[in-house]
Design an enzyme around this catalytic site. Structure first.
Site, short mmCIF file in Angstrom:
data_model
loop_
_atom_site.label_atom_id
_atom_site.label_comp_id
_atom_site.label_asym_id
_atom_site.label_seq_id
_atom_site.Cartn_x
_atom_site.Cartn_y
_atom_site.Cartn_z
N ALA A 10 0.82 -1.23 0.00
CA ALA A 10 0.00 0.00 0.00
C ALA A 10 0.85 1.27 0.00
O ALA A 10 0.42 2.32 0.49
CB ALA A 10 -0.97 -0.01 1.18
N ILE A 11 2.04 1.17 -0.56
CA ILE A 11 2.94 2.32 -0.58
C ILE A 11 2.83 3.04 -1.92
O ILE A 11 2.82 2.39 -2.98
CB ILE A 11 4.42 1.87 -0.39
CG1 ILE A 11 4.58 0.99 0.85
CG2 ILE A 11 5.36 3.10 -0.36
CD1 ILE A 11 4.16 1.60 2.14
N HIS B 52 5.07 4.72 -4.06
CA HIS B 52 6.52 4.86 -4.15
C HIS B 52 6.92 6.18 -4.80
O HIS B 52 6.26 6.63 -5.75
CB HIS B 52 7.11 3.69 -4.95
CG HIS B 52 6.97 2.38 -4.25
ND1 HIS B 52 7.67 2.08 -3.11
CD2 HIS B 52 6.21 1.28 -4.52
CE1 HIS B 52 7.35 0.86 -2.70
NE2 HIS B 52 6.46 0.36 -3.54
C1 LIG Z 1 3.88 -8.36 -2.03
C2 LIG Z 1 3.53 -7.20 -2.90
C3 LIG Z 1 3.77 -5.89 -2.49
C4 LIG Z 1 3.47 -4.82 -3.31
N1 LIG Z 1 3.61 -3.55 -2.83
C5 LIG Z 1 3.32 -2.51 -3.63
C6 LIG Z 1 3.43 -1.18 -3.14
O1 LIG Z 1 3.65 -0.95 -1.96
N2 LIG Z 1 3.24 -0.17 -4.01
C7 LIG Z 1 2.97 -0.38 -5.32
O2 LIG Z 1 2.90 0.58 -6.06
N3 LIG Z 1 2.78 -1.63 -5.79
C8 LIG Z 1 2.92 -2.69 -4.97
N4 LIG Z 1 2.73 -3.95 -5.42
C9 LIG Z 1 2.29 -4.16 -6.79
C10 LIG Z 1 0.79 -3.94 -6.95
O3 LIG Z 1 0.06 -4.53 -5.90
C11 LIG Z 1 0.37 -4.55 -8.29
O4 LIG Z 1 1.21 -4.04 -9.29
C12 LIG Z 1 -1.06 -4.25 -8.67
O5 LIG Z 1 -1.94 -4.50 -7.61
C13 LIG Z 1 -1.43 -5.09 -9.88
O6 LIG Z 1 -2.76 -4.80 -10.23
P1 LIG Z 1 -3.41 -5.52 -11.46
O7 LIG Z 1 -4.76 -4.92 -11.63
O8 LIG Z 1 -2.49 -5.49 -12.62
O9 LIG Z 1 -3.53 -7.06 -11.02
P2 LIG Z 1 -4.57 -7.74 -10.01
O10 LIG Z 1 -4.91 -6.85 -8.88
O11 LIG Z 1 -4.04 -9.09 -9.70
O12 LIG Z 1 -5.89 -7.88 -10.88
C14 LIG Z 1 -6.03 -8.85 -11.88
C15 LIG Z 1 -7.48 -9.31 -11.88
O13 LIG Z 1 -7.70 -10.17 -13.00
C16 LIG Z 1 -8.61 -11.17 -12.60
N5 LIG Z 1 -8.49 -12.31 -13.51
C17 LIG Z 1 -7.44 -13.16 -13.64
N6 LIG Z 1 -7.73 -14.10 -14.54
C18 LIG Z 1 -8.97 -13.87 -15.01
C19 LIG Z 1 -9.82 -14.51 -15.94
N7 LIG Z 1 -9.47 -15.64 -16.55
N8 LIG Z 1 -11.04 -13.97 -16.17
C20 LIG Z 1 -11.45 -12.84 -15.53
N9 LIG Z 1 -10.69 -12.22 -14.61
C21 LIG Z 1 -9.47 -12.71 -14.36
C22 LIG Z 1 -8.19 -11.49 -11.18
O14 LIG Z 1 -9.22 -12.12 -10.45
C23 LIG Z 1 -7.83 -10.11 -10.63
O15 LIG Z 1 -8.93 -9.50 -9.99
C24 LIG Z 1 2.96 -5.05 -4.59
C25 LIG Z 1 2.67 -6.36 -5.00
C26 LIG Z 1 2.91 -7.42 -4.14
C27 LIG Z 1 2.51 -8.79 -4.51
#
Ligand SMILES: Cc1cc2nc3c(=O)[nH]c(=O)nc-3n(C[C@H](O)[C@H](O)[C@H](O)COP(=O)(O)OP(=O)(O)OC[C@H]3O[C@@H](n4cnc5c(N)ncnc54)[C@H](O)[C@@H]3O)c2cc1C
Length: 484
Positions: free
Chosen positions: A47-48, A50
């Protein structure tokens, strides 16, 4: 109907893209396999916000990190979400490694990060008295911040929805193909959808869809990060986000206050292959406590830990965001490899995705787009008079359902009935914090279930913790008078 754009995934990347696209006269739909927004990596991270000194100079990651950081104040104001620029410190505890701080400083300056300063031991301790006695110096980044990842994700989706974007939950994309007319056919467990454009924002699953449509294959490794969350009593142990010096696996184990007043410690970095494996391990937790204690003294772990959890970074081997129309799959836009700093970057990611589509499609802008959203009222943030007035108008705000976090029935009703409202215990929890406190929902779960049952007419045995088969009760253990 054929949509103009279908977005796979309702995490921060998908929601931010949906909100940006909702500014245009386009029919947009988000398909999400889970029962709610914010069900993937976006719900389990540090939740940072950056500052932007970590990513390599000239990378897309660095550019979108700094842009996203700069966009966050306006976004937080428009969407009425908690965001605080608490500043961050990268701590050095070995004199011979002080040069690393200078390298980070130089990279930050090259990336466009403002206000960076290298602090002496004395200056660092003056800012953070609970730093390790071994501290030799620190890199201070005043633009670093903290946010609530759930509310950020939910608020962007809500705002996209009120501006016309459809969301289909419990809808898992299974297969993609493009016909001779250039229309994408998206097969799901809930029937087929068609669209002119597809945005692949599926987090750790994004490689599956990329590889389905492109001959240039990618591999996303889920890199697990375990965390401990500490009681609010400990929220003031540090006021800045404290990082160690980064390694090739990432930014290392941090200690930070959260926007809600807890203390978070984590994450580990463990490469796995299972894209759903978010269970923590004792080994992981022990190792992160050991690492965090090298930079922050007197860490009150043990009985002050109220929960542990893990999230999966979508690590692609080049450690770079992949956001582009694929050359061999026209109108298929990848939003893949979105590992940290994806949360920080999400407003800029959404804008970039929308710009790619708008450059190709040239849609008209809506004249009635409304980028503002009002959050759920937090009675704890009101004065006593304001609170009394609120309860007089709506007595549900005087009925406390979650004792640990002091969450009222009024807030839960709002969470259920607002756009893309909550339908499960976790849905209510992420929107209101009911169940996030010391007892971790032990007390309030049955009461929240009763409210969901009453308001949405979902039978008690069909109410879930987080969709799917996470039902909480199976059946009545005893027939009561009046039952058949
Ligand atoms: C340990 C950790 C610490 C982190 N700390 C930070 C931080 O402090 N600051 C920062 O900026 N970033 C941080 N991040 C990174 C950040 O959390 C991610 O980059 C971001 O949340 C990614 O979002 P997204 O929407 O790309 O993926 P997600 O949030 O994973 O969303 C993808 C979505 O796609 C859906 N999906 C998958 N397959 C299918 C399918 N077949 N059909 C329909 N839906 C599907 C999933 O259910 C999910 O809801 C961190 C990540 C981790 C793991």
């Amino acid at each position: 109907m054929t949509y103009d754009v279908i977005i796979i995934g309702a995490g921060v990347s998908g929601a931010a893209s949906a909100r940006e696209l909702s500014k245009y006269k386009l029919n947009v739909c988000v398909l999400e396999k889970a029962e709610d927004v914010c069900s993937g990596t976006s719900k389990a991270n540090s939740a940072i916000i950056h500052a932007g000194f970590d990513a390599p100079e000239g990378s897309l990651m660095a550019k979108l990190n700094v842009e996203g950081n700069q966009m966050m104040d306006r976004l937080a104001e428009d969407l009425d979400i908690p965001f605080k620029r608490n500043g961050s410190l990268v701590v050095c505890i070995h004199k011979e490694e002080l040069g690393v701080l200078k390298d980070l400083y130089d990279r930050g300056v090259a990336n466009g990060v403002e206000g960076l300063k290298i602090l002496s031991r004395e200056e660092a301790l003056a800012l953070e008295p609970n730093l390790s006695d071994n501290v030799e110096g620190a890199l201070y980044a005043p633009t670093g911040g903290i946010v609530c990842p759930f509310i950020l994700n939910i608020a962007m989706a809500e705002n996209a929805n009120t501006n016309g974007v459809d969301f289909r939950f419990n809808t898992e994309v299974e297969h993609l193909s493009r016909d001779d007319d250039g229309i994408w056919h998206i097969r799901t467990n809930n029937g087929e959808y068609t669209a002119k454009y597809v945005v692949n924002a599926a987090g750790v699953h994004a490689d599956i869809f990329h590889n389905m449509v492109s001959s240039n294959k990618i591999h996303i490794t889920p890199r697990r990060g375990d965390y401990c969350l500490l009681d609010k009593e400990m929220g003031g142990h540090v006021s800045h986000t404290i990082f160690p010096q980064p390694t090739k696996y990432g930014k290392g184990v941090l200690v930070s206050p959260t926007v809600h007043g807890n203390l978070i410690v984590g994450p580990t970095a463990i490469d796995i292959e299972d894209k759903e494996a978010t269970a923590t391990t004792q080994e992981g937790i022990d190792s992160l406590i050991e690492k965090a204690s090298m930079n922050v003294k007197d860490l009150p772990v043990g009985r002050k830990v109220i929960t542990s959890f893990a999230g999966l970074r979508a690590h692609e081997e080049h450690h770079e965001f992949i956001i582009k129309e694929l050359p061999d799959a026209p109108h298929f836009i990848d939003c893949a490899g979105i590992e940290s700093p994806g949360l920080t970057s999400c407003p800029a990611i959404g804008k970039m995705v929308a710009d790619i589509i708008c450059d190709l499609e040239k849609p008209e802008k809506k004249t009635d787009w409304n980028g503002k959203r009002k959050g759920i009222i937090d009675p704890n943030a009101l004065t006593l008079e304001e609170r009394n007035e609120l309860i007089k108008k709506n007595p549900a705000y005087g009925n406390i359902v979650c004792r640990c976090e002091s969450i009222s029935e009024g807030e839960i009703l709002d969470a259920i009935h607002r756009p893309l409202g909550a339908r499960s215990l976790d849905g209510v929890k992420r929107r209101t914090r009911a169940g996030m406190g010391r007892c971790q929902a032990g007390f309030c779960s049955p009461r929240v279930m009763e409210i969901i049952n009453r308001e949405l007419g979902i039978p008690m045995e069909k109410i879930t913790k987080s969709g799917g088969r996470s039902n909480i009760v199976l059946e009545r253990s005893k027939a009561v008078k009046g039952d058949e």
